[in-house]
Design an enzyme around this catalytic site. Structure first.
Site, mmCIF file in Angstrom:
data_model
loop_
_atom_site.group_PDB
_atom_site.id
_atom_site.type_symbol
_atom_site.label_atom_id
_atom_site.label_comp_id
_atom_site.label_asym_id
_atom_site.label_seq_id
_atom_site.Cartn_x
_atom_site.Cartn_y
_atom_site.Cartn_z
ATOM 1 N N LYS A 294 0.839 -1.208 0.000
ATOM 2 C CA LYS A 294 0.000 0.000 0.000
ATOM 3 C C LYS A 294 0.871 1.254 0.000
ATOM 4 O O LYS A 294 0.636 2.192 -0.770
ATOM 5 C CB LYS A 294 -0.942 -0.011 1.215
ATOM 6 C CG LYS A 294 -2.033 -1.053 1.094
ATOM 7 C CD LYS A 294 -2.799 -1.298 2.397
ATOM 8 C CE LYS A 294 -3.793 -2.448 2.217
ATOM 9 N NZ LYS A 294 -4.497 -2.857 3.415
ATOM 10 N N ASP B 267 -10.807 3.231 4.307
ATOM 11 C CA ASP B 267 -11.340 1.865 4.179
ATOM 12 C C ASP B 267 -12.857 1.884 4.005
ATOM 13 O O ASP B 267 -13.445 0.890 3.560
ATOM 14 C CB ASP B 267 -11.046 1.056 5.453
ATOM 15 C CG ASP B 267 -9.755 0.252 5.369
ATOM 16 O OD1 ASP B 267 -9.427 -0.224 4.270
ATOM 17 O OD2 ASP B 267 -9.088 0.110 6.415
ATOM 18 N N GLN C 198 -4.466 -1.467 9.834
ATOM 19 C CA GLN C 198 -4.524 -2.797 9.225
ATOM 20 C C GLN C 198 -5.106 -3.816 10.198
ATOM 21 O O GLN C 198 -4.712 -3.881 11.364
ATOM 22 C CB GLN C 198 -3.102 -3.220 8.801
ATOM 23 C CG GLN C 198 -3.020 -4.532 8.060
ATOM 24 C CD GLN C 198 -3.580 -4.479 6.636
ATOM 25 O OE1 GLN C 198 -3.734 -3.422 6.042
ATOM 26 N NE2 GLN C 198 -3.894 -5.631 6.096
HETATM 27 N N1 GUN Z 1 -6.854 -6.457 6.343
HETATM 28 C C1 GUN Z 1 -7.149 -7.168 5.234
HETATM 29 N N2 GUN Z 1 -7.778 -6.382 4.333
HETATM 30 C C2 GUN Z 1 -7.875 -5.157 4.884
HETATM 31 C C3 GUN Z 1 -8.420 -3.921 4.430
HETATM 32 O O1 GUN Z 1 -8.959 -3.780 3.322
HETATM 33 N N3 GUN Z 1 -8.304 -2.877 5.291
HETATM 34 C C4 GUN Z 1 -7.744 -3.000 6.512
HETATM 35 N N4 GUN Z 1 -7.692 -1.922 7.306
HETATM 36 N N5 GUN Z 1 -7.230 -4.136 6.970
HETATM 37 C C5 GUN Z 1 -7.304 -5.205 6.155
#
Ligand code: GUN
Length: 298
Positions: free
Chosen positions: A54, A121, A98
């Site tokens: 990311k 998100d 995350q």
């Molecule tokens: N863990 C796995 N996928 C995601 C996501 O799309 N966002 C977040 N914050 N954590 C994750």
């Protein structure tokens, strides 16, 4: 019939080029550099890899990005303090904590603490509520937002179609259904949500013009469960053992690809379908959040 392949790699690259241009224009015309903060707690290796990807993608498109890595024994209060700091940081427009978080930290509480205007998100209850009440001024969860882009940019507008969503998670299934049913571009579908407790799943999936599968179980949807000519979007990414490959494993979707490709008119591959879209939409949301927070029109 061999289905067209809907490539998330190609469509994602197209959108990333648009984002890079937007970021460059924002910098030149407004002195604004969208900023992403990722917060990682603990040692989960998959999470470390996702967060690295990311931040790397953010840097490649010209965004400012900051990764905050905290030890596994971080307390809930410490994490809430970090979130509060990012909420108040004018250089940060998007915050991603995350998941999964270590035991002992209440994920729902952390989510509620994120400024909804920086919730890239789209998981904060305010954004969930806005999406479900048809607001345009909302940050939308990245995977379903990416799927709408895949459909629209491959010439498969869901308007007037019957879309069946298989899966009811907060991250994919539910927001997917909300996006498909809402009024406006990318929406206006008739939507059915099925899930792991749906009896006779094939009876329902065979009614779909657009079938979106996010059930998290490898190769659950077989060719006979698909209506001829349907568009199939496979959100699954399941690692399965395969001694015939060099690594001893490979990734399969929630759909039996070879069978589905014989029946469908278009299908996303795994990997290379939905996967590449998620990070792309995260960056798109970060830019949208920066523009909204700065009060820039358009
Ligand atoms: N863990 C796995 N996928 C995601 C996501 O799309 N966002 C977040 N914050 N954590 C994750």
């Amino acid at each position: 019939m061999a289905a067209d392949i809907i490539s998330g790699k190609e469509i994602g690259d197209e959108i990333r080029a648009e984002i890079a241009q937007r970021v460059s224009d924002l910098k030149k015309n407004h002195g604004l550099v969208p900023g992403l903060a990722t917060v990682l707690v603990g040692e989960d290796q998959a999470s470390h890899m996702y967060v690295r990807m990311k931040n790397k993608a953010a840097g490649e498109l010209g965004l400012h990005s900051q990764q905050i890595t905290l030890p596994g024994d971080t307390s809930e209060d410490e994490l809430l303090g970090v979130v509060a700091g990012l909420n108040g940081n004018p250089d940060i427009h998007g915050i991603l904590v995350q998941s999964p978080l270590p035991d002992g930290i209440d994920e729902a509480k952390v989510l509620l603490a994120i400024d909804p205007a920086k919730d890239i998100d789209g998981f904060h209850p305010l954004n969930v509520g806005k999406l479900n009440t048809g607001s345009d001024d909302v940050l939308v969860p990245c995977t379903p937002a990416g799927i709408i882009e895949l459909l629209m940019r491959s010439g498969n507008d869901p308007a007037g179609k019957h879309a069946v969503v298989v899966g009811r998670s907060n991250i994919v299934g539910r927001p997917m259904a909300s996006l498909l049913v809402r009024k406006g571009p990318g929406g206006n579908a008739t939507v059915t949500v099925a899930h792991s407790r749906t009896p006779e799943l094939g009876v329902i999936t065979r009614l779909a013009d657009i079938l979106i599968v996010a059930i998290g179980r490898p190769e659950t949807i077989t060719g006979d469960m698909i209506k001829p000519g349907a568009v199939v979007i496979d959100v699954g990414s399941n690692r399965v053992d395969d001694p015939e490959t060099e690594k001893g494993y490979r990734y399969v979707g929630d759909v039996v690809y070879e069978e589905a490709a014989e029946v469908a008119s278009a299908i996303t591959p795994v990997p290379g379908g939905v996967g590449p879209m998620t990070i792309t939409m995260l960056l798109s949301n970060t830019v949208a959040a920066a523009v909204a927070l700065a009060g820039i029109d358009g």
